[in-house]
Design an enzyme around this catalytic site. Structure first.
Site, mmCIF file in Angstrom:
data_model
loop_
_atom_site.group_PDB
_atom_site.id
_atom_site.type_symbol
_atom_site.label_atom_id
_atom_site.label_comp_id
_atom_site.label_asym_id
_atom_site.label_seq_id
_atom_site.Cartn_x
_atom_site.Cartn_y
_atom_site.Cartn_z
ATOM 1 N N GLU A 129 -4.988 3.459 6.420
ATOM 2 C CA GLU A 129 -4.686 3.132 5.035
ATOM 3 C C GLU A 129 -5.303 4.198 4.135
ATOM 4 O O GLU A 129 -4.796 4.494 3.069
ATOM 5 C CB GLU A 129 -5.256 1.746 4.729
ATOM 6 C CG GLU A 129 -4.757 1.126 3.456
ATOM 7 C CD GLU A 129 -5.846 0.920 2.440
ATOM 8 O OE1 GLU A 129 -5.590 0.274 1.444
ATOM 9 O OE2 GLU A 129 -6.959 1.430 2.632
ATOM 10 N N SER A 172 -10.767 -1.005 3.483
ATOM 11 C CA SER A 172 -9.972 -1.146 4.710
ATOM 12 C C SER A 172 -9.574 0.238 5.201
ATOM 13 O O SER A 172 -9.013 1.031 4.443
ATOM 14 C CB SER A 172 -8.682 -1.917 4.427
ATOM 15 O OG SER A 172 -8.965 -3.186 3.927
ATOM 16 N N ARG A 180 0.833 -1.221 0.000
ATOM 17 C CA ARG A 180 0.000 0.000 0.000
ATOM 18 C C ARG A 180 0.863 1.264 0.000
ATOM 19 O O ARG A 180 0.557 2.245 0.682
ATOM 20 C CB ARG A 180 -0.935 0.026 1.222
ATOM 21 C CG ARG A 180 -1.968 -1.088 1.271
ATOM 22 C CD ARG A 180 -2.963 -0.980 0.120
ATOM 23 N NE ARG A 180 -4.105 -1.843 0.318
ATOM 24 C CZ ARG A 180 -4.153 -3.132 -0.022
ATOM 25 N NH1 ARG A 180 -3.112 -3.709 -0.597
ATOM 26 N NH2 ARG A 180 -5.257 -3.838 0.180
HETATM 27 N N1 EPU Z 1 -10.178 -10.935 10.265
HETATM 28 C C1 EPU Z 1 -10.869 -11.075 11.465
HETATM 29 N N2 EPU Z 1 -11.961 -10.288 11.686
HETATM 30 C C2 EPU Z 1 -12.416 -9.401 10.803
HETATM 31 C C3 EPU Z 1 -11.734 -9.276 9.563
HETATM 32 C C4 EPU Z 1 -10.611 -10.036 9.327
HETATM 33 O O1 EPU Z 1 -10.517 -11.860 12.312
HETATM 34 O O2 EPU Z 1 -13.419 -8.740 11.092
HETATM 35 C C5 EPU Z 1 -8.973 -11.760 10.026
HETATM 36 C C6 EPU Z 1 -9.242 -13.192 9.666
HETATM 37 O O3 EPU Z 1 -8.248 -13.955 10.280
HETATM 38 C C7 EPU Z 1 -9.037 -13.230 8.154
HETATM 39 C C8 EPU Z 1 -7.941 -12.225 8.005
HETATM 40 O O4 EPU Z 1 -8.237 -11.219 8.967
HETATM 41 O O5 EPU Z 1 -8.667 -14.486 7.717
HETATM 42 C C9 EPU Z 1 -7.821 -11.610 6.631
HETATM 43 O O6 EPU Z 1 -9.067 -11.003 6.288
HETATM 44 P P1 EPU Z 1 -9.390 -10.633 4.758
HETATM 45 O O7 EPU Z 1 -9.114 -11.766 3.861
HETATM 46 O O8 EPU Z 1 -10.761 -10.027 4.722
HETATM 47 O O9 EPU Z 1 -8.295 -9.568 4.407
HETATM 48 P P2 EPU Z 1 -7.745 -8.269 5.167
HETATM 49 O O10 EPU Z 1 -6.335 -8.528 5.547
HETATM 50 O O11 EPU Z 1 -8.676 -7.833 6.237
HETATM 51 C C10 EPU Z 1 -6.730 -7.236 2.979
HETATM 52 C C11 EPU Z 1 -6.770 -5.924 2.283
HETATM 53 C C12 EPU Z 1 -8.087 -5.771 1.512
HETATM 54 C C13 EPU Z 1 -8.174 -6.918 0.497
HETATM 55 C C14 EPU Z 1 -8.102 -8.254 1.268
HETATM 56 C C15 EPU Z 1 -8.060 -9.454 0.340
HETATM 57 C C16 EPU Z 1 -5.416 -4.400 3.631
HETATM 58 C C17 EPU Z 1 -5.414 -3.254 4.574
HETATM 59 N N3 EPU Z 1 -6.625 -4.836 3.246
HETATM 60 O O12 EPU Z 1 -7.765 -7.200 3.976
HETATM 61 O O13 EPU Z 1 -8.035 -4.559 0.798
HETATM 62 O O14 EPU Z 1 -9.386 -6.860 -0.234
HETATM 63 O O15 EPU Z 1 -6.889 -8.302 2.057
HETATM 64 O O16 EPU Z 1 -6.811 -9.542 -0.275
HETATM 65 O O17 EPU Z 1 -4.348 -4.876 3.238
HETATM 66 C C18 EPU Z 1 -8.598 -2.239 0.880
HETATM 67 O O18 EPU Z 1 -7.388 -2.016 0.809
HETATM 68 O O19 EPU Z 1 -9.447 -1.313 0.980
HETATM 69 C C19 EPU Z 1 -9.059 -3.634 0.931
HETATM 70 C C20 EPU Z 1 -10.338 -3.951 1.068
#
Ligand code: EPU
Length: 347
Positions: free
Chosen positions: A342, A246, A171
């Site tokens: 972010e 995010s 990012r």
């Molecule tokens: N999780 C929780 N609770 C929650 C949300 C997430 O426990 O309420 C944990 C779970 O362990 C889950 C892990 O977080 O397995 C990962 O969650 P997710 O796959 O939804 O991905 P993220 O890390 O929360 C990132 C990006 C997203 C992108 C997704 C998929 C960042 C800041 N965010 O989210 O990007 O869509 O991965 O690759 O890196 C954005 O940048 O606006 C965005 C949506």
């Protein structure tokens, strides 16, 4: 009031509510819609950029407007997708900064060009994509980007910056640092694949989804459809509920701290990114600090993804920011980790 100059329309005291996906109501002293690099040159020649640094608006999907903008906002609406080079293996596209990112992904998949299908449904415009090196489901823009074209606010000239000079990180890019406030991205060049496409589907939720659907050898359309389905199940549609995706970055912490936290909080997820660094999902931290699905006044965290802050309607930028600070404080207290936004916080 609308005043016409030689080509660009200037809107005075413009309402920015429709231009930010958080749906925060804020005003700009002037708003100019830019449809070509030539218009930027014309504005340059009026001396505007010597007087002030304009605020550049793409899709408004990654900003929090804390208040009104006293100066000029340039809404970048430069359109166009053109196929520049095509060989048996690859296709190179030039894309205008104002093109909606998801429309570009749809276009690429429809033409059977691969590489950005994992990035389906990311809100915002093409010009904003390199700034934070958008990424999702195991793919980042930097993997397919060849170069970025930008307009230099100091010289009034357009330049091309090659991928390797964009200093892409998680990012992050040169456009958030050295070039911040100095340039306006006018277009990008992408290097996409032609069949047989390499497919990236190792990201956990994507892999699980494809298995559940019994898709053994996924094509780009399968990945595209899967990403859309996963995103729709987790992320709120900004046209229905204000949000900027995010809100915080996933923090990268020392492996030692992660080890301590794992003892104290068994089940904390972490992805090793180097020998001594671990990336922790901010969504997990926020959920386990008790914030998931909680509403305070007009704002809250989304019920299916705690990393997404939402405006239920009528929230001011200040109200949303105060909520973000509350979350940051409780996460810091409980886990000793400082969350970093972010989204761009616009003062
Ligand atoms: N999780 C929780 N609770 C929650 C949300 C997430 O426990 O309420 C944990 C779970 O362990 C889950 C892990 O977080 O397995 C990962 O969650 P997710 O796959 O939804 O991905 P993220 O890390 O929360 C990132 C990006 C997203 C992108 C997704 C998929 C960042 C800041 N965010 O989210 O990007 O869509 O991965 O690759 O890196 C954005 O940048 O606006 C965005 C949506």
């Amino acid at each position: 009031m609308t005043q016409k100059d030689s080509s660009a329309q200037i809107h005075k005291n413009a309402d920015l509510t429709p231009y930010n996906t958080l749906g925060i109501s804020a005003k700009a002293a002037s708003l100019i819609n830019i449809t070509s690099a030539e218009q930027l040159k014309e504005l340059f020649e009026t001396g505007l950029f010597e007087k002030e640094e304009p605020f550049i608006l793409g899709g408004g999907s990654n900003i929090l407007l804390k208040g009104d903008i006293a100066g000029t906002v340039l809404k970048i609406s430069i359109s166009g997708i053109s196929l520049e080079v095509q060989t048996d293996e690859r296709a190179e596209l030039n894309v205008g900064a104002g093109v909606n990112w998801h429309s570009l992904v749809e276009w690429a998949v429809a033409h059977n060009f691969g590489g950005i299908e994992n990035l389906a449904l990311i809100p915002g415009t093409v010009g904003a994509a390199p700034i934070q090196n958008i990424g999702a489901y195991g793919v980042e823009l930097k993997d397919v980007l060849k170069s970025v074209t930008f307009f230099d606010l100091k010289t009034g000239e357009e330049s091309v910056l090659k991928q390797q000079h964009c200093r892409f990180g998680y990012r992050d890019s040169i456009f958030k640092h050295e070039l911040k406030g100095k340039v306006i991205i006018t277009g990008i060049r992408l290097n996409l694949t032609k069949p047989p496409h390499p497919i990236e589907c190792s990201y956990r939720s994507l892999d699980e989804y494809l298995r559940k659907k019994k898709i053994a050898t996924a094509g780009i359309k399968d990945v595209f459809d899967a990403v859309i389905a996963i995103r729709k199940s987790k992320l709120p549609d900004p046209s229905l509920i204000g949000n900027a995706g995010s809100f915080f970055k996933n923090p990268v912490i020392d492996a030692e701290l992660f080890k301590d936290l794992s003892e104290k909080f068994p089940g904390i997820p972490g992805y090793k990114i180097s020998e001594d660094k671990v990336k922790v999902p901010a969504g997990w931290l926020i959920e386990h600090a008790g914030w998931k699905g909680k509403r305070v006044g007009n704002v809250g965290t989304y019920e299916n993804q705690a990393l997404v802050l939402v405006n239920y309607g009528g929230a001011s930028g200040e109200e949303l920011w105060n909520h973000a600070k509350r979350i940051r404080n409780t996460v810091a207290k409980k886990f000793g980790i400082e969350l970093v936004p972010e989204v761009n916080i616009v003062e």
